[in-house]
Scaffold this motif. Structure first.
Motif, short mmCIF file in Angstrom:
data_model
loop_
_atom_site.label_atom_id
_atom_site.label_comp_id
_atom_site.label_asym_id
_atom_site.label_seq_id
_atom_site.Cartn_x
_atom_site.Cartn_y
_atom_site.Cartn_z
N MET A 119 -11.44 -30.13 7.08
CA MET A 119 -10.59 -29.16 7.74
C MET A 119 -9.27 -28.99 6.99
O MET A 119 -8.79 -27.86 6.78
N LEU A 125 -13.86 -24.13 6.79
CA LEU A 125 -14.54 -25.23 7.47
C LEU A 125 -15.76 -24.67 8.21
O LEU A 125 -15.63 -23.71 8.97
N THR A 126 -16.92 -25.28 8.00
CA THR A 126 -18.10 -24.86 8.73
C THR A 126 -18.21 -25.65 10.04
O THR A 126 -18.16 -26.88 10.02
N VAL A 127 -18.30 -24.95 11.14
CA VAL A 127 -18.52 -25.56 12.45
C VAL A 127 -20.02 -25.55 12.71
O VAL A 127 -20.63 -24.49 12.88
N ILE A 173 -9.62 -28.76 15.68
CA ILE A 173 -9.08 -27.63 14.91
C ILE A 173 -7.75 -27.15 15.51
O ILE A 173 -6.79 -26.88 14.78
N ILE A 177 -12.44 -20.89 9.51
CA ILE A 177 -13.71 -21.47 9.90
C ILE A 177 -14.82 -20.43 9.80
O ILE A 177 -14.58 -19.23 9.85
#
Length: 328
Positions: A195, A206-208, A264, A277
């Protein structure tokens, strides 16, 4: 004369922090590491023995040279996704490496063993606050391999008098507030450093992973512990063994869970920057929620996770990521 402790994985994130607090507590930490994922520059607090747990001769040589009074065992493969794709690698490296270490310790007469285990041994038990008596049902090869090592310690305790403390801990975050060492993995898979890289523009976003979990905002829920609180617990566990208090299992968590989206939100507040994201699919092997419900470490070890707020964990990690020691 200061007592020597063998720290496997001492060049890694948690192991290096453990060496720092061991030295401060009056021990001589000897780092045993093959540097596959560790950093030699993180070995700052005692001698370094470059060796591989898969090679029993390396293990025996380290015990013969340093004659430690105890082992702190951190070295392991620890990527959940990778463990789902290549379980054989995890069973070979984690379990066989631990077996070599355990048998080497016993052969050398070193009968005090502190083991870095994980809450992943509990698996996915929705709505359950996890304590040390919770049934262990790992859902990935990483958790299963750690559970197997726990079983080995029990077996060797019964057969050879190996004294052991097992720490099952939750998500570890943050860095040494003094900035001497930090968190860095290749590849990086941990939420907070990923992050912060995205915040700093060192990666696109950032991949959630997964937004349809049965949690308050659809993302996974985790209990976070500051790395310095965590490693101080290991020194308390070492003291427990050296005082002859017997074998024990302790969870290390705060009892408070945060979702990915909540982490986040805290990062936005700490860095005063936006977190880019993107939404991704669920990852195989990820549990919905992992939160500690244990008070045993506080009651019996006197452990207090006093730094384990998201604000401090993210703040310390952010300071490290902007400092001279960071390789990003």
């Amino acid at each position: 004369m200061a007592q020597t402790v063998l720290v496997t994985g001492g060049a890694g994130y948690i192991g290096a922090h453990a060496c720092k607090v061991l030295k401060a507590a009056g021990f001589v930490p000897v780092t045993f590491d093959n540097l596959n994922t560790g950093w030699e520059e993180a070995v700052k607090y005692g001698p370094f023995f470059k060796g591989d747990l898969m090679n029993r001769a390396d293990v025996d040589a380290a015990f013969a040279q340093y004659r430690p009074v105890a082992v702190l065992h951190f070295a392991a493969l620890s990527l959940v996704g990778q463990s789902m794709k290549d379980p054989g690698k995890y069973w070979r490296v984690n379990v066989m490496g631990a077996l070599n270490l355990i048998e080497g310790a016993i052969a050398a007469g070193c009968l005090n063993f502190v083991f870095s285990s994980t809450c992943a041994t509990y698996g996915d038990q929705d709505g359950v606050l996890l304590d040390e008596e919770t049934v262990q049902k790992p859902i990935n090869s990483y958790g299963a391999s750690k559970r197997a090592i726990e079983d080995m310690l029990v077996n060797f305790g019964e057969s050879h008098g190996l004294n052991h403390v097992i720490f099952r801990y939750f998500n570890v975050a943050g860095c040494d507030p003094e900035g001497e060492i930090g968190e860095q993995h290749v590849p990086e898979t941990h939420l907070i450093p990923l992050m912060l890289d995205a915040v700093a523009g060192k990666r696109p976003a950032l991949t959630v992973f997964g937004s349809d979990y049965p949690t308050r905002d659809g993302t996974c829920l985790r209990d976070y512990v500051h790395v310095m609180d965590l490693v101080e617990a290991h020194v308390l566990g070492l003291d427990w063994l050296l005082a002859g208090k017997g074998n024990r299992v302790f969870n290390l968590g705060t009892g408070t869970g945060f979702t990915v989206r909540e982490v986040i939100d805290h990062a936005r507040a700490v860095t005063n920057r936006e977190v880019p994201i993107v939404e991704g699919p669920r990852r195989a092997g990820d549990a919905v929620a992992l939160v500690s419900g244990s008070l045993r470490a506080a009651a019996e070890l006197g452990w207090e996770p006093k730094r384990s707020t998201l604000r401090q964990m993210i703040g310390d990690a952010w300071a490290w990521a902007q400092g001279p020691g960071y390789r990003g």
